[in-house]
Design a protein around this motif. Structure first.
Motif, PDB file in Angstrom:
ATOM      1  N   ILE A   1       7.752   4.616   0.250  1.00  0.00           N
ATOM      2  CA  ILE A   1       9.159   4.293  -0.313  1.00  0.00           C
ATOM      3  C   ILE A   1       9.035   2.982  -0.936  1.00  0.00           C
ATOM      4  CG2 ILE A   1      11.688   3.986  -0.348  1.00  0.00           C
ATOM      5  CD1 ILE A   1      11.582   5.439   2.890  1.00  0.00           C
ATOM      6  N   ASP A   2       9.184   2.936  -2.271  1.00  0.00           N
ATOM      7  CA  ASP A   2       8.862   1.553  -2.914  1.00  0.00           C
ATOM      8  C   ASP A   2      10.249   0.819  -2.755  1.00  0.00           C
ATOM      9  OD1 ASP A   2       6.329   2.421  -3.688  1.00  0.00           O
ATOM     10  OD2 ASP A   2       6.775   3.134  -5.544  1.00  0.00           O
ATOM     11  N   VAL A   3      11.460   1.411  -3.400  1.00  0.00           N
ATOM     12  CA  VAL A   3      12.593   0.580  -3.330  1.00  0.00           C
ATOM     13  C   VAL A   3      13.824   1.697  -2.503  1.00  0.00           C
ATOM     14  CG1 VAL A   3      14.460  -0.148  -4.837  1.00  0.00           C
ATOM     15  CG2 VAL A   3      11.904  -0.056  -5.576  1.00  0.00           C
TER      16      VAL A   3
ATOM     17  N   ASN B   1       0.662  -2.622  -5.922  1.00  0.00           N
ATOM     18  CA  ASN B   1      -0.161  -3.576  -5.259  1.00  0.00           C
ATOM     19  C   ASN B   1       0.393  -5.142  -5.012  1.00  0.00           C
ATOM     20  OD1 ASN B   1      -2.207  -1.731  -5.632  1.00  0.00           O
ATOM     21  ND2 ASN B   1      -2.447  -2.554  -7.718  1.00  0.00           N
ATOM     22  N   ALA B   2       1.484  -5.382  -5.819  1.00  0.00           N
ATOM     23  CA  ALA B   2       2.163  -6.855  -5.641  1.00  0.00           C
ATOM     24  C   ALA B   2       2.815  -6.687  -4.309  1.00  0.00           C
ATOM     25  CB  ALA B   2       3.084  -6.753  -6.492  1.00  0.00           C
ATOM     26  N   PRO B   3       2.548  -7.891  -3.413  1.00  0.00           N
ATOM     27  CA  PRO B   3       3.099  -8.076  -2.073  1.00  0.00           C
ATOM     28  C   PRO B   3       4.771  -7.988  -2.157  1.00  0.00           C
ATOM     29  CG  PRO B   3       2.177 -10.023  -2.911  1.00  0.00           C
ATOM     30  CD  PRO B   3       1.770  -8.849  -3.854  1.00  0.00           C
TER      31      PRO B   3
ATOM     32  N   PRO C   1      13.700  -8.265   1.374  1.00  0.00           N
ATOM     33  CA  PRO C   1      12.578  -7.701   1.989  1.00  0.00           C
ATOM     34  C   PRO C   1      13.227  -6.640   3.047  1.00  0.00           C
ATOM     35  CG  PRO C   1      12.254 -10.031   2.361  1.00  0.00           C
ATOM     36  CD  PRO C   1      13.597  -9.810   1.605  1.00  0.00           C
ATOM     37  N   PRO C   2      12.772  -5.607   3.622  1.00  0.00           N
ATOM     38  CA  PRO C   2      13.392  -4.661   4.260  1.00  0.00           C
ATOM     39  C   PRO C   2      13.715  -5.140   5.889  1.00  0.00           C
ATOM     40  CG  PRO C   2      11.090  -4.003   3.971  1.00  0.00           C
ATOM     41  CD  PRO C   2      11.452  -5.146   3.067  1.00  0.00           C
ATOM     42  N   ALA C   3      15.004  -4.944   6.407  1.00  0.00           N
ATOM     43  CA  ALA C   3      14.905  -5.154   7.802  1.00  0.00           C
ATOM     44  C   ALA C   3      14.432  -4.043   8.488  1.00  0.00           C
ATOM     45  CB  ALA C   3      16.448  -5.479   7.961  1.00  0.00           C
ATOM     46  N   PRO C   4      14.539  -4.165   9.860  1.00  0.00           N
ATOM     47  CA  PRO C   4      14.232  -2.929  10.879  1.00  0.00           C
ATOM     48  C   PRO C   4      14.778  -2.030  10.642  1.00  0.00           C
ATOM     49  CG  PRO C   4      13.928  -5.000  12.234  1.00  0.00           C
ATOM     50  CD  PRO C   4      14.719  -5.547  10.746  1.00  0.00           C
ATOM     51  N   THR C   5      16.251  -1.969  10.151  1.00  0.00           N
ATOM     52  CA  THR C   5      17.172  -0.956  10.177  1.00  0.00           C
ATOM     53  C   THR C   5      17.245  -0.234   8.696  1.00  0.00           C
ATOM     54  OG1 THR C   5      18.852  -2.770   9.396  1.00  0.00           O
ATOM     55  CG2 THR C   5      19.098  -1.688  11.917  1.00  0.00           C
ATOM     56  N   ASP C   6      16.099  -0.542   8.107  1.00  0.00           N
ATOM     57  CA  ASP C   6      16.057   0.048   6.608  1.00  0.00           C
ATOM     58  C   ASP C   6      15.115   1.093   6.605  1.00  0.00           C
ATOM     59  OD1 ASP C   6      17.848  -1.753   5.447  1.00  0.00           O
ATOM     60  OD2 ASP C   6      16.759  -3.255   5.183  1.00  0.00           O
ATOM     61  N   THR C   7      14.544   1.474   7.699  1.00  0.00           N
ATOM     62  CA  THR C   7      13.497   2.422   7.583  1.00  0.00           C
ATOM     63  C   THR C   7      14.215   3.937   7.414  1.00  0.00           C
ATOM     64  OG1 THR C   7      13.570   2.668   9.807  1.00  0.00           O
ATOM     65  CG2 THR C   7      11.965   1.327   9.148  1.00  0.00           C
ATOM     66  N   VAL C   8      13.542   4.538   6.605  1.00  0.00           N
ATOM     67  CA  VAL C   8      13.833   5.874   6.612  1.00  0.00           C
ATOM     68  C   VAL C   8      12.678   6.953   7.275  1.00  0.00           C
ATOM     69  CG1 VAL C   8      14.248   7.994   4.742  1.00  0.00           C
ATOM     70  CG2 VAL C   8      14.883   5.359   4.330  1.00  0.00           C
TER      71      VAL C   8
ATOM     72  N   GLY D   1      11.256   6.497   9.848  1.00  0.00           N
ATOM     73  CA  GLY D   1       9.948   5.865  10.336  1.00  0.00           C
ATOM     74  C   GLY D   1       9.280   5.103   9.211  1.00  0.00           C
ATOM     75  N   VAL D   2       9.583   5.533   7.846  1.00  0.00           N
ATOM     76  CA  VAL D   2       8.948   4.853   6.702  1.00  0.00           C
ATOM     77  C   VAL D   2       9.635   3.606   6.301  1.00  0.00           C
ATOM     78  CG1 VAL D   2       8.127   5.232   4.579  1.00  0.00           C
ATOM     79  CG2 VAL D   2       8.045   7.100   6.074  1.00  0.00           C
ATOM     80  N   ARG D   3       8.905   2.181   6.006  1.00  0.00           N
ATOM     81  CA  ARG D   3       9.601   1.167   5.742  1.00  0.00           C
ATOM     82  C   ARG D   3       9.409   1.073   4.494  1.00  0.00           C
ATOM     83  NH1 ARG D   3       9.665  -4.242   7.993  1.00  0.00           N
ATOM     84  NH2 ARG D   3       8.724  -5.446   6.451  1.00  0.00           N
ATOM     85  N   PRO D   4      10.627   0.725   3.556  1.00  0.00           N
ATOM     86  CA  PRO D   4      10.615   0.586   2.243  1.00  0.00           C
ATOM     87  C   PRO D   4       9.888  -0.798   1.698  1.00  0.00           C
ATOM     88  CG  PRO D   4      12.760   0.315   2.968  1.00  0.00           C
ATOM     89  CD  PRO D   4      11.978   0.726   4.015  1.00  0.00           C
ATOM     90  N   GLN D   5       9.370  -0.764   0.591  1.00  0.00           N
ATOM     91  CA  GLN D   5       8.680  -2.248   0.392  1.00  0.00           C
ATOM     92  C   GLN D   5       9.841  -3.132   0.095  1.00  0.00           C
ATOM     93  OE1 GLN D   5       5.811  -2.598  -2.419  1.00  0.00           O
ATOM     94  NE2 GLN D   5       4.590  -1.221  -0.961  1.00  0.00           N
TER      95      GLN D   5
END
Ligand SMILES: Cc1cc2nc3c(=O)[nH]c(=O)nc-3n(C[C@H](O)[C@H](O)[C@H](O)COP(=O)(O)OP(=O)(O)OC[C@H]3O[C@@H](n4cnc5c(N)ncnc54)[C@H](O)[C@@H]3O)c2cc1C
Lengths: 483, 429
Positions: free
Chosen positions: B82-84, B5-7, B26-33, B35-39
């Motif tokens: 994806i959390d981490v 829940n934590a931001p 925080p994730p950058a746009p290139t960090d998606t897997v 299409g899924v953005r990690p926390q």
């Protein structure tokens, strides 16, 4: 507990003919090649099918009775040492060749088939099975798998694990599973890669698919004598530095040369050391590299160079090498075969320490090595009749292992940990490393009934306080850390 | 799968405070897997940090996906969240090159090409040539057991690995194997982790046996009029006991590349013999050297894996002697489903890579039809690069067989909370 009811049920599974319960007959199975560790099993079975193995294992599982698989009993680390309250599963009757598939370079065998038999089966087609332990005439494929056995030609061609494509195995709860197959890269975790070399502690293997190799166009074998093991060791380093990976580079020292001469008269020169170097491959490659090897030998003052002119001469050279262990019986009433590994570049340093130890202990130490991959086999000679010598020999052999670990080597290159070296494991691995291996163990065998008391140190085996943990040289060198 | 829940910003600060260093961001746009953005993204620089991150993730019920060079991050099913994202890119370098022993220890985030640049100083190399060697990292290559044409002679990562440092899901740092080429002490956990797709632990460094660089190289390029000629040619080479380091095919059009690496005279002579044999088998063949040779290999790699090539990539494994019939099936099933396709692969080993273009249901039908051809242990079809549509229809791995329960049990023991790459390990572990 094994009682008469349990024995009756075993008999129903394997038949009267497949059950050994007679005390004196059980004595045959008391030890493997490591004769100093002995224990009589409560019962032995000789299954003929995977179903029978499953039946036996299932019964053991139901009653939490330990079981130990045994191949030909040539192992040198007590891996097939029976459990006194358990069942010994002797695999010798499962010795059929099931399928030969030359177009795919595969052979499927039962685990009781002898190593050399595999090559015999496919030799007419121009193929062979590469891993060639010196015991290949008398050891089984099942035992090879369990120990991830090597041999003289593993420098170029790899160990058992590189030649096993698939197995059928009975898990410690009696389930029959298949790992790998005829085709490569079966999807899933590489459990085959961890079952090979697990010393019979994860499953009983009931079928094996092996990869065959094509006989090379040319083979050339050379024997060279040197005035010191250092000079021979330098020649080995020079070969590697020249970018040559021979099929084999083996070294023997004066003690083992003399023993081999006494036993099988291979015609080796009476030298401080001999090297056996074998090249194989395409004709033109072998010829070119062979000249380079001869030059390296000359540069390191080799003498008495013999080049095998034909298969008979080549066979004679290898006979001398492969007989080295057994030949020690000619020069000493008893001997202990050690198996340790060092980075090959540290060979001179480690050999000097072994020499010093020989002088200090008063026990003769013969040395044969798979020099190309740094696998040492010091043979510690002793006389059981002399009070205290057996213990001294064991201490000396252990001390050599510590030299191996000091230079970043290993407790064993091919004979395995078994019951012999389980208590040494903490000298090479941290508690965390061992606990990680245990995760595999408990996944396969949560009840600890499959070849227990092997490989891992236990308080029962090693006393309450396991050996002190010393930093592995990797760590001291700052190359690895542990928490 | 747990989501917290934590931001994200709070989590980042929290983790950095805990590690006493700024490794989380925080994730950058290139960090998606897929299409899924990690926390959040963590970029640890030491094994101890990996350990702390994993211990924290496991304690707090977060999921972790490990990224090396990111070249294979799109393999496997699409994660639901994806959390981490644990990036190994800051853990780089060849830690030790023991050239006299032909071994090297390399940190997981090092690229293959950077590794081999260092090893080249002593004319040695880590004999792996998977696609994307410029950006693929040692950790990623080991985790996927990926290899290339030279597998024919040198083997795959599982054949070359001799030691590993890994971090378990609970944060424990463990070692397996060592630095010597021959070693049977204890279970081979390094081999188990090889090809485990990050599902059992995080690989921090690996030790390999190396190969000397050959003096000379020749590649024979053979063009055949039809796929059926490939298998007899391979058998012919084998019968001569030729020792190529790579034995590749590509279709369409039908082309084989046979590489010989040895001393000059042997490479040249074997190449000449391979040309003669190819002509006897109805092919037109030539010997390539220098720039022509490297150009032919680049084109070969790009045939399926080229960066500009779109489409699904499958790994199809068959028995070497079934090569012709498998190639025919590929062509028939592709036609039946109106798919365009391209194949490259190890002709001597039966390991093929197939790139497909066409409708989702068509590609799914292709996978299903091909899988149906193989009995267990005799072949497999695994989806490598895919899209959610295809993997939702046919899955990634296909049937695993009767060893799936014990694989699940191994996963459960290594990662009881399902922290590491959940659902994306082999067999859906
Ligand atoms: C003279 C001599 C020379 C040797 N030279 C070499 C050498 O060069 N290289 C080398 O590597 N070894 C060598 N050895 C050691 C030995 O021969 C090998 O370890 C061999 O693989 C053991 O095979 P075995 O059939 O005798 O197995 P065993 O000794 O009966 O058993 C060995 C281990 O395998 C397990 N096992 C056996 N069958 C199965 C099965 N079906 N399923 C599961 N587990 C099983 C046992 O539980 C045990 O842990 C030598 C031994 C001798 C006596």
């Amino acid at each position: 507990m094994i009682d008469s009811e349990f024995l009756a049920r075993l008999e129903r599974i394997v038949g009267a003919d497949g059950l050994v319960r007679d005390e004196s007959e059980l004595l045959t199975y008391e030890s493997d090649g490591l004769m100093s560790h002995r224990s009589r099993p409560a019962a032995a079975v000789l299954p003929e099918t995977a179903e029978q193995v499953q039946g036996v294992v299932r019964l053991c599982h139901q009653h939490t009775v330990p079981f130990v698989a045994r191949g030909q009993g040539t192992g040198l680390s007590g891996g097939a040492l029976p459990h006194p309250e358990g069942v010994l599963i002797v695999m010798t009757r499962m010795n059929r060749v099931l399928a030969i598939d030359i177009p795919n370079q595969r052979i499927t065998v039962q685990p009781g088939v002898m190593n050399l038999e595999v090559t015999r089966q496919v030799a007419p087609d121009g193929y062979y099975y590469a891993p060639d332990p010196s015991s290949q005439v008398i050891c089984s494929i099942g035992g090879n798998l369990a120990e991830n056995s090597g041999g003289a030609h593993c420098l170029k061609y790899g160990f058992t694990v590189h030649h096993v494509l698939g197995v059928e195995a009975v898990l410690p709860d009696g389930e029959l599973i298949h790992l790998g197959g005829e085709a490569l890269d079966s999807p899933g975790l590489d459990l085959l890669g961890v079952v090979v070399g697990s010393e019979g502690t994860l499953a009983v293997i009931t079928k094996v698919i092996l990869r065959l190799c094509r006989r090379p166009q040319a083979v050339r074998t050379l024997l060279a004598a040197f005035d010191s093991t250092d000079a021979a060791g330098n020649a080995v380093s020079d070969v590697i530095a020249a970018g040559i990976i021979p099929a084999a580079i083996e070294m023997m020292d004066r003690t083992t040369i003399r023993a081999a001469e006494a036993a099988v008269q291979p015609g080796f020169p009476d030298a401080e050391a001999v090297l056996i170097v074998e090249l194989d491959g395409p004709q033109s490659e072998v010829e070119t590299l062979f000249e380079q090897i001869e030059r390296v030998c000359a540069r390191n003052q080799a003498w008495g160079v013999q080049v095998a002119a034909d298969d008979a001469q080549r066979g004679r050279i290898w006979m001398g090498r492969k007989a080295a262990f057994a030949a020690m019986g000619r020069v000493s009433p008893n001997y202990y075969v050690q198996d340790g590994v060092i980075p090959r570049s540290t060979l001179p340093e480690v050999l000097r320490r072994v020499r010093a130890l020989e002088e200090r202990s008063g026990l003769t130490i013969g040395n044969v090595f798979h020099a190309g991959d740094g696998n040492l086999h010091p043979l510690v000679c002793y006389d059981d009749a002399v009070e205290g010598q057996a213990e001294l020999a064991e201490q000396v052999a252990s001390e050599i292992l510590s030299y191996c670990l000091d230079v970043g080597g290993s407790l064993t290159g091919e004979h395995g940990i078994g019951s012999d070296k389980a208590c040494h494991m903490p000298k090479m691995f941290s508690d965390d490393d061992l606990a990680t291996m245990q995760l595999v163990r408990v996944a396969f065998d949560p009840d600890g009934i499959c070849n227990p008391d092997k490989l891992f140190p236990t308080p029962r085996l090693c006393g309450e306080v396991p050996g002190p943990y010393r930093a592995h040289p990797l760590e001291t060198a700052g190359l690895a850390t542990r928490m | 799968m747990t989501t917290t829940n934590a931001p994200p910003s709070e989590t980042v600060a929290d983790l950095n405070a805990r590690l006493d260093e700024r490794v989380a961001r925080p994730p950058a746009p290139t960090d998606t897997v897929q299409g899924v953005r990690p926390q959040l993204v963590v970029e640890p620089t030491a094994p101890e940090q990996v350990s702390q991150i994993l211990a924290w993730a496991t304690e707090t019920g977060r999921t972790v996906i490990v990224r090396g060079g990111g070249t294979k991050i799109g393999w496997g099913p699409t994660p639901s969240s994806i959390d981490v994202l644990l990036s190994m890119s800051e853990m780089r370098g060849v830690q030790a090159h023991r050239h006299g022993d032909l071994t090297a220890t390399v940190l997981a985030g090092t690229t293959l090409s950077a590794t081999n640049a260092v090893l080249a100083e002593h004319r040695q190399w880590l004999a792996l040539d998977p696609p994307d060697g410029e950006s693929a990292t040692i950790g990623g290559i080991v985790a996927t057991n990926d290899s290339g044409p030279r597998r024919h002679w040198h083997g795959a990562p599982r054949d070359l690995i001799i030691g590993m440092t890994l971090v378990r899901a609970d944060g424990v740092i463990a070692h397996s194997g060592g630095i010597v080429v021959k070693n049977v002490a204890g279970y081979d956990v390094a081999r188990l982790l090889t090809g485990s797709f990050g599902s059992l632990g995080v690989i921090v460094s690996a030790t390999f046996k190396l190969a000397p660089r050959a003096d000379a190289s020749r590649t024979v390029a053979v063009d055949f009029p039809e796929t059926g000629r490939c298998a007899p040619y391979v058998a012919g080479l084998l019968a001569q006991a030729a020792m190529p380091t790579a034995l590749e095919l590509a279709v369409p059009p039908v082309r084989m590349l046979v590489r010989f690496e040895s001393v000059e005279v042997a490479a040249a002579q074997q190449a000449r013999q391979a040309v003669t044999l190819a002509e006897q088998h109805g092919g037109s063949a030539s010997v390539l050297t220098a720039d022509d040779e490297s150009g032919a290999w680049r084109a070969h790699d790009a045939h399926v894996f080229g960066a500009d090539r779109e489409g699904t990539i499958l790994k199809v494994v068959t028995l070497p002697a079934e090569l012709s019939s498998t190639l025919e099936q590929i062509s028939e099933v592709a036609q039946a489903n109106q798919l365009e396709y391209a194949v490259t692969g190890r002709a001597g080993l039966g390991v093929l890579f197939v790139r497909l273009h066409g409708s989702g249901p068509g590609r799914a039908a292709f996978v299903t039809a091909l899988r149906a051809q193989f009995r267990p242990g005799q072949g497999s079809v695994v989806v490598r690069r895919a899209d959610p549509e295809l993997t939702s229809l046919v899955g990634v791995w296909g049937p695993i067989g009767d060893s799936l329960p014990i694989m699940r049990e191994v996963k459960r023991r290594f990662d009881p909370t399902g922290t590491l790459n959940p659902g994306r390990g082999p067999g859906g572990l």
